[in-house]
Structures are given as structure tokens and as C-alpha cells.
Write an enzyme that holds these catalytic residues in place. Structure first.
Site, PDB file in Angstrom:
ATOM      1  CD  GLU A  42      -3.018  -0.733  -0.081  1.00  0.00           C
ATOM      2  OE1 GLU A  42      -3.094   0.424  -0.546  1.00  0.00           O
ATOM      3  OE2 GLU A  42      -3.679  -1.678  -0.542  1.00  0.00           O
TER       4      GLU A  42
ATOM      5  CE1 TYR B  39      -6.965   3.286  -0.269  1.00  0.00           C
ATOM      6  CE2 TYR B  39      -4.572   3.225  -0.012  1.00  0.00           C
ATOM      7  CZ  TYR B  39      -5.734   2.705  -0.553  1.00  0.00           C
ATOM      8  OH  TYR B  39      -5.679   1.598  -1.355  1.00  0.00           O
TER       9      TYR B  39
ATOM     10  CG  ASP C 256      -7.974   3.218  -4.740  1.00  0.00           C
ATOM     11  OD1 ASP C 256      -9.200   3.222  -5.035  1.00  0.00           O
ATOM     12  OD2 ASP C 256      -7.212   2.306  -5.122  1.00  0.00           O
TER      13      ASP C 256
END
Length: 347
Positions: A43, A126, A144
């Protein structure tokens, strides 16, 4: 809402993309749990970068540092060199800070707690949501660019980004199921990446084609709407590439803070907004310098950069930086903009 999640998960069970950091849905059903280290590392790498660009970096990192404890114990310079070319170098610095915090504060295990994840260096909303859902199956919505596009089209939301983010997040949260939230999060991202694409979405094979308001109204290709970006300014600078007769190159490590922080680079001037006179800076060693034909052009998030490259061969003692031998330095250790300068000297 529950039916929508089921339709998407049924699609994902068949069409999930294969990625080195992902636990396939069939493996999860068989009892294999996702590796939080792999989820976190991927990520962080994927921020502002494509899956295709990240795969090789991820494989190299996990081969060299298989666990978060291994990464925490790594030398800063080694990690920065492996990161070279991936861009957004603050991510690499935060990667090390986070790995060391996980070892020091959590015994080398990522916490299965959203608030605790948010408290770690370099982990924002996020990334915390992605780790919480994908690694630990906690029902946190991810948002996203792919998910924003899917939400804008499903709900035919015409508010322009970035103002639309809270609206799209509310939609994403409403659709996130309690069961299999990790697979669901990856399914929405896959849907945006492979079917609900920016141009020419494949609405005919989309598992959400029936409830999609933008498909019904013919507005899908124009969504999500975005506020026009301001033109990026252009900055200029000079770099000095000095080579010793034995093949060693004069390099310096940039300060930890700022662009390319902690990376190896060529000594040079500041990068300034000028249209005519290009800043020369102070040469790092007293010798005869040659101005190379051509220039380096590179784009950062907020500006375009144009660099003049000065070249010299010398064995004089430098005033700044140090000569690194061929055993100590390879061009692949350089960030992209500095590699472009090196490549220009080879033409």
C-alpha cells in the site's frame, strides 16, 4: 446494500487480479490469512504509483527484508537505494520509521486496530483503512482513485473532486459489508482498475451495471468530475557530474527533509523559478567543467524541473560530497531525475 456487496464479491471470486502481496479469495476461504507486512508495504509503494511499476520493487524488498523486523534493522542508505526510481521518496523514509515503530512499540507485529495503525509514522487514513480491512478483515472503507471513480458513477455524483471526497467516502462506507470487508475492498479497487476504467468503461460486463445510475443516464464517461489543476511552474537548476580517472563518481547524500530526501545525488544548485538565467551554484570541486549539450527534464508533483548538466574528469579533492567507487555506487542507486543526468553524460 448487502446484495450489491454479494454481487461484487461473487465477481471478485472469479476475476481477482493476481498480485504478489495479495491473498487470493480461494486461499482465504481455505484458511490462509493475509500478511499485514505485505499489505502495508504494498500500500505504501502503490501510493501515486501503478501496480505494474510496484511489482518488481515489492519482490526485491520482501526478498531482501522478508519481515518488518528485517526492514527495521536495515541501513537507511540500503533502503533508499532499493527505492530509487519509485519516486515520492518521503515514503521510503517513513517506511523505515514505521517499521522501527512497529518493532519498538508492537513487538514486530502490526496492530489489528485502526487507531493504533493511524498513530504509526507514514500511515494516513487511506493506508490505515486498507491495512485494517485487507489484513485484518475490519469493516473500514477504502477510497483510492479507483474507488472514487466507481462511487461517482454508481451514484451519478457530479460534485467535482477534491470537494467530492467526503460524499464519495460516505457512499463507500455505506456499501462496505461486515462480512469479507478485506476482499470487498480489493474487489472495488479491481473493479475500477479493470472494468470501471477512466476511459471506455466496460459497463456491459460490470457486476454493478444494473444499479449504476451513471450507466442508466449515460454520464459514466464524464465522471468523476475534477476541478481543473493550475499549471505547474518550471524550475531550473544545475548539477555537477565529476568522474575520477579510476571511475569513481562524486556524489552527496541529500538532506533527510525535502525532495529526494536521503537519496544519493549529484552536487548542484538550488532549484529556482527563473525563466532566463539558470542558477549555476558553486562547483563541488575546482576543475575545468564542460556544459553538456541537452538538458534534463523531470516532473515532480508540484513543478517541472529543467537541469543543466556540467561534466568534469578530475582527481582533485572535492569541497563537498565524496567520490564513490564503482563497487560502492551503481546508477540504479540514483533517483530518476539524477539517473537522467547520469544518462546524459553517457551520450
Amino acid at each position: 446494500m448487502r446484495e450489491r456487496a454479494k454481487d461484487l464479491l461473487d465477481w471478485y471470486d472469479v476475476h481477482a487480479r493476481v498480485m504478489p502481496w495479495r491473498t487470493p479469495p480461494a486461499d482465504k476461504r481455505a484458511g490462509t490469512r493475509p500478511n499485514p507486512y505485505a499489505v502495508w508495504l504494498s500500500e505504501v509503494m502503490l501510493q501515486q504509483t501503478t501496480v505494474a511499476a510496484v511489482k518488481d520493487y515489492f519482490t526485491r524488498f520482501t526478498t531482501r527484508w522478508p519481515t518488518v523486523a528485517d526492514l527495521a534493522a536495515a541501513e537507511d542508505g540500503d533502503v533508499m537505494a532499493e527505492w530509487a526510481g519509485l519516486g515520492y521518496y518521503a515514503r521510503a523514509r517513513n517506511l523505515l520509521k514505521c517499521a522501527r515503530a512497529v518493532v519498538a512499540q508492537h513487538g514486530g507485529r502490526f496492530p489489528a486496530d485502526h487507531a493504533a495503525l493511524l498513530a504509526l509514522p507514514g500511515i494516513g487514513p487511506y493506508t490505515a483503512a486498507a491495512i485494517s480491512s485487507i489484513a485484518f478483515d475490519l469493516p473500514h472503507a477504502v477510497l483510492d482513485g479507483n474507488v472514487e471513480r466507481v462511487m461517482a458513477r454508481i451514484y451519478d455524483e457530479h460534485t467535482a473532486l477534491p470537494a467530492a471526497k467526503p460524499i464519495l467516502m460516505a457512499h463507500a462506507e455505506a456499501l462496505t459489508p461486515v462480512e469479507r470487508p478485506g476482499d470487498y475492498a480489493q474487489a472495488v479497487m479491481d473493479l475500477g482498475a479493470t472494468i470501471c476504467t477512466p476511459k471506455s468503461p466496460a459497463c456491459g460486463i460490470c457486476p454493478w451495471r444494473t444499479p449504476c445510475l451513471a450507466r442508466q443516464r449515460g454520464t459514466a464517461p464524464e465522471l468523476p468530475k475534477k476541478t481543473p489543476k493550475k499549471a505547474k511552474p518550471v524550475r531550473h537548476g544545475t548539477v555537477y557530474v565529476a568522474r575520477r580517472p579510476d571511475g569513481a563518481y562524486l556524489l552527496e547524500r541529500r538532506p533527510d527533509r525535502g525532495l529526494l530526501g536521503g537519496m544519493l545525488g549529484w552536487p548542484g544548485s538550488d532549484w529556482v523559478d527563473v525563466s532566463l538565467d539558470r542558477p549555476a551554484g558553486t562547483p563541488p570541486v575546482k576543475t575545468d567543467w564542460t556544459v553538456l549539450q541537452g538538458e534534463v527534464r523531470h516532473t515532480f508533483t508540484h513543478f517541472h524541473l529543467i537541469l543543466t548538466v556540467m561534466l568534469a574528469e578530475t582527481d582533485a579533492e572535492p569541497d563537498t560530497g565524496r567520490f564513490l567507487t564503482q563497487a560502492e555506487f551503481g546508477p540504479s542507486d540514483l533517483p530518476t531525475v539524477m539517473r537522467k543526468a547520469f544518462d546524459l553524460t553517457r551520450h
